[in-house]
Design a protein around this motif. Structure first.
Motif, short mmCIF file in Angstrom:
data_model
loop_
_atom_site.label_atom_id
_atom_site.label_comp_id
_atom_site.label_asym_id
_atom_site.label_seq_id
_atom_site.Cartn_x
_atom_site.Cartn_y
_atom_site.Cartn_z
N VAL A 277 -59.80 18.61 -5.56
CA VAL A 277 -58.96 18.08 -4.49
C VAL A 277 -59.84 17.64 -3.32
CG1 VAL A 277 -57.26 18.72 -2.72
CG2 VAL A 277 -56.86 19.32 -5.11
N GLN A 278 -60.89 18.41 -3.00
CA GLN A 278 -61.78 18.06 -1.91
C GLN A 278 -62.52 16.76 -2.21
OE1 GLN A 278 -64.14 21.56 -1.39
NE2 GLN A 278 -62.55 22.63 -0.25
N ARG B 257 -61.39 14.28 -4.05
CA ARG B 257 -60.43 13.17 -4.07
C ARG B 257 -59.79 12.94 -2.72
NH1 ARG B 257 -56.01 14.47 -8.02
NH2 ARG B 257 -56.46 16.57 -7.47
N ALA B 258 -60.47 13.22 -1.63
CA ALA B 258 -59.88 13.05 -0.30
C ALA B 258 -59.50 11.59 -0.08
CB ALA B 258 -60.86 13.52 0.75
N TYR B 259 -58.42 11.40 0.63
CA TYR B 259 -57.90 10.07 0.93
C TYR B 259 -58.70 9.43 2.06
CZ TYR B 259 -54.74 6.46 2.64
OH TYR B 259 -54.21 5.27 3.06
N ASN C 112 -52.57 8.94 6.91
CA ASN C 112 -52.58 10.22 6.22
C ASN C 112 -51.28 10.38 5.46
OD1 ASN C 112 -53.37 12.74 5.43
ND2 ASN C 112 -53.66 13.56 7.48
N ASN D 208 -49.41 12.74 1.76
CA ASN D 208 -49.54 13.68 0.65
C ASN D 208 -50.58 13.13 -0.34
OD1 ASN D 208 -49.14 15.59 -1.34
ND2 ASN D 208 -47.19 14.74 -2.02
N PRO D 209 -51.73 13.79 -0.48
CA PRO D 209 -52.80 13.26 -1.34
C PRO D 209 -52.37 12.89 -2.76
CG PRO D 209 -53.67 15.03 -0.01
CD PRO D 209 -52.17 15.01 0.21
N LEU E 181 -50.49 9.54 -2.51
CA LEU E 181 -51.38 8.43 -2.19
C LEU E 181 -52.28 8.08 -3.37
CD1 LEU E 181 -52.17 9.44 1.48
CD2 LEU E 181 -50.71 7.55 0.71
N GLU E 182 -52.68 9.10 -4.14
CA GLU E 182 -53.48 8.85 -5.35
C GLU E 182 -52.63 8.11 -6.39
OE1 GLU E 182 -55.95 11.27 -8.80
OE2 GLU E 182 -55.06 12.38 -7.16
#
Length: 158
Positions: A40-41, A43-45, A137, A139-140, A143-144
């Protein structure tokens, strides 16, 4: 990440001393969680990569047709149709008031120009509204997903 190592090492020692079968599931769960958090870290947006665009339309038929074609052509991942918008604006020297619907379009910033061109060619208005703003910004996972759908990297339907 260092705190996790302090948890994993004692559990590993307990696994060896007390028994493999008893503590191995706990150890595997901790290792999976650590790997997921690291993923998750990574794949940061990146702020501004995605954008929201807004398009006013005269009726539900135009809204559904445009929205469907926009998504089909991978110009957006999702289009929300917001009903019952009252628009007050000046047009050709007169104040106008119309009942419209609003398309809220989620796309990649790199696709906004293509989206604008598509709307200009397919919208019934002489001057179609297409305005956009970058998404800073959100929800990751959403956005992915948005990025994968618009870029054509989404998993095929089963």
């Amino acid at each position: 990440m260092l705190k996790k190592a302090f948890l994993v090492v004692p559990i590993a020692i307990l696994t060896l001393v007390i028994g493999f079968d008893l503590y191995m599931p706990v150890l595997l769960t901790l290792l999976r969680r650590a790997a997921t958090m690291a993923e998750v870290q990574v794949r940061a947006y990146t702020p501004g990569t995605a954008s929201m665009a807004f398009v006013a339309v005269p009726n539900i038929d135009v809204a559904k047709k445009l929205a469907g074609e926009i998504v089909k052509n991978k110009l957006a991942a999702c289009v929300n149709i917001v009903p019952q918008v009252t628009s007050i604006y000046e047009w050709k020297g007169k104040i106008q008031e119309d009942s419209e619907l609003l398309l809220m379009i989620k796309t990649l910033t790199s696709k906004v120009d293509d989206l604008s061109e598509f709307v200009r060619k397919n919208h019934p208005y002489e001057v179609a509204e297409v305005i956009s703003a970058p998404i800073d910004n959100g929800n990751p996972p959403y956005l992915e997903w948005l990025s994968k759908v618009v870029s054509g990297d989404a998993e095929p339907q089963k």
